[in-house]
Design a protein around this motif. Structure first.
Motif, short mmCIF file in Angstrom:
data_model
loop_
_atom_site.label_atom_id
_atom_site.label_comp_id
_atom_site.label_asym_id
_atom_site.label_seq_id
_atom_site.Cartn_x
_atom_site.Cartn_y
_atom_site.Cartn_z
N ALA A 153 15.56 46.43 -14.03
CA ALA A 153 16.85 47.07 -13.76
C ALA A 153 17.57 46.36 -12.61
N LYS A 154 16.83 45.99 -11.56
CA LYS A 154 17.46 45.25 -10.46
C LYS A 154 18.01 43.91 -10.94
N THR A 155 17.27 43.27 -11.83
CA THR A 155 17.73 41.99 -12.37
C THR A 155 18.98 42.19 -13.20
N TYR A 156 19.00 43.21 -14.05
CA TYR A 156 20.20 43.52 -14.82
C TYR A 156 21.38 43.82 -13.89
N LEU A 157 21.12 44.51 -12.80
CA LEU A 157 22.17 44.80 -11.83
C LEU A 157 22.76 43.51 -11.27
N MET A 158 21.90 42.57 -10.94
CA MET A 158 22.38 41.28 -10.41
C MET A 158 23.26 40.55 -11.43
N LEU A 159 22.95 40.75 -12.70
CA LEU A 159 23.72 40.12 -13.77
C LEU A 159 24.92 40.97 -14.19
N ARG A 160 25.10 42.10 -13.52
CA ARG A 160 26.19 43.03 -13.80
C ARG A 160 26.09 43.63 -15.20
N GLU A 161 24.89 43.77 -15.69
CA GLU A 161 24.64 44.42 -16.98
C GLU A 161 24.20 45.85 -16.69
N TYR A 162 25.19 46.67 -16.32
CA TYR A 162 24.92 47.99 -15.78
C TYR A 162 24.32 48.96 -16.80
N ASP A 163 24.74 48.91 -18.05
CA ASP A 163 24.18 49.82 -19.05
C ASP A 163 22.68 49.59 -19.22
N GLN A 164 22.29 48.32 -19.28
CA GLN A 164 20.86 48.01 -19.42
C GLN A 164 20.10 48.41 -18.16
N ALA A 165 20.72 48.20 -17.00
CA ALA A 165 20.08 48.59 -15.74
C ALA A 165 19.84 50.10 -15.71
N LEU A 166 20.86 50.86 -16.10
CA LEU A 166 20.71 52.32 -16.11
C LEU A 166 19.65 52.76 -17.12
N ARG A 167 19.62 52.13 -18.28
CA ARG A 167 18.62 52.49 -19.29
C ARG A 167 17.21 52.31 -18.73
N ASP A 168 16.96 51.17 -18.10
CA ASP A 168 15.62 50.89 -17.57
C ASP A 168 15.25 51.82 -16.42
N VAL A 169 16.16 52.01 -15.50
CA VAL A 169 15.82 52.82 -14.33
C VAL A 169 15.72 54.30 -14.70
N ASP A 170 16.50 54.76 -15.67
CA ASP A 170 16.34 56.14 -16.14
C ASP A 170 14.95 56.33 -16.76
N ARG A 171 14.51 55.36 -17.52
CA ARG A 171 13.17 55.42 -18.12
C ARG A 171 12.09 55.41 -17.04
N ALA A 172 12.29 54.59 -16.01
CA ALA A 172 11.32 54.54 -14.90
C ALA A 172 11.23 55.89 -14.20
N ILE A 173 12.36 56.53 -13.97
CA ILE A 173 12.38 57.83 -13.30
C ILE A 173 11.72 58.89 -14.17
N THR A 174 11.93 58.80 -15.48
CA THR A 174 11.28 59.75 -16.40
C THR A 174 9.76 59.59 -16.35
N LEU A 175 9.29 58.35 -16.29
CA LEU A 175 7.85 58.09 -16.25
C LEU A 175 7.22 58.52 -14.94
N THR A 176 7.90 58.25 -13.83
CA THR A 176 7.35 58.51 -12.50
C THR A 176 8.45 59.14 -11.62
N PRO A 177 8.65 60.45 -11.76
CA PRO A 177 9.74 61.11 -11.03
C PRO A 177 9.62 61.07 -9.51
N ASP A 178 8.43 60.75 -8.99
CA ASP A 178 8.28 60.71 -7.54
C ASP A 178 8.40 59.29 -6.99
N ASP A 179 9.03 58.39 -7.76
CA ASP A 179 9.21 57.01 -7.32
C ASP A 179 10.59 56.86 -6.67
#
Length: 161
Positions: free
Chosen positions: A80-106
């Motif tokens: 997601a950070k890499t997508y952010l650097m490339l300004r691919e925000y939809d992909q970044a949000l998709r990945d980080v939302d999935r990460a938060i779902t997997l590990t909500p205390d991260d």
């Protein structure tokens, strides 16, 4: 004179705060610095190629069979950070939302999502995620402290990982 347990708890609390501080910051949301999108960083072709290679590496890691939820969270957050650097925000949000779902205390995942929201100009959502990151960090610190005081009572082998 304080009891040995009180001293140990104080020392462990200080240790855990130092150890986990990289995952969650106590800075107020207003003090957070916005990310540097690719356009502001003026990425050249070599840098873009490097970021594309990173995306491929993280994707391979994510697709590994048997990858743990914790590792998957890290890989998704980093991609997601890499997508952010490339300004691919939809992909970044998709990945980080999935990460938060997997590990909500991260707390790290919440901070990355806050950076994406800030880049999109959604300051209120970014500020909320920064607060959530801090709360997630507090939950993780408490889990680690509980585990350090009584490892047999924790459901995880090491909650800091």
């Amino acid at each position: 004179m304080p009891s040995t347990r009180a001293i140990v708890e104080t020392l462990l609390t200080l240790f855990v705060v130092c150890m986990v501080s990289a995952c969650s910051s106590s800075d107020a949301p207003a003090e957070a610095s916005p990310p540097q999108p690719a356009a502001q960083l003026d990425l050249d072709e070599t840098a873009r190629d490097h970021l594309q290679t990173e995306l491929q590496d993280y994707t391979r890691a994510i697709e590994q069979p048997g990858v743990s939820a914790r590792d998957l969270t890290v890989y998704l957050s980093q991609r997601a950070k890499t997508y952010l650097m490339l300004r691919e925000y939809d992909q970044a949000l998709r990945d980080v939302d999935r990460a938060i779902t997997l590990t909500p205390d991260d707390g790290v995942a919440y901070r990355i999502r806050a950076d994406v929201y800030r880049a999109l100009g959604e300051v209120e959502k970014a500020d909320k995620d920064l607060l959530d990151a801090e709360e997630a960090g507090e939950r993780r610190r408490q889990k680690v402290l509980d585990w350090l005081l009584d490892p047999s009572s924790a459901s995880e082998s090491n909650p800091a990982n």
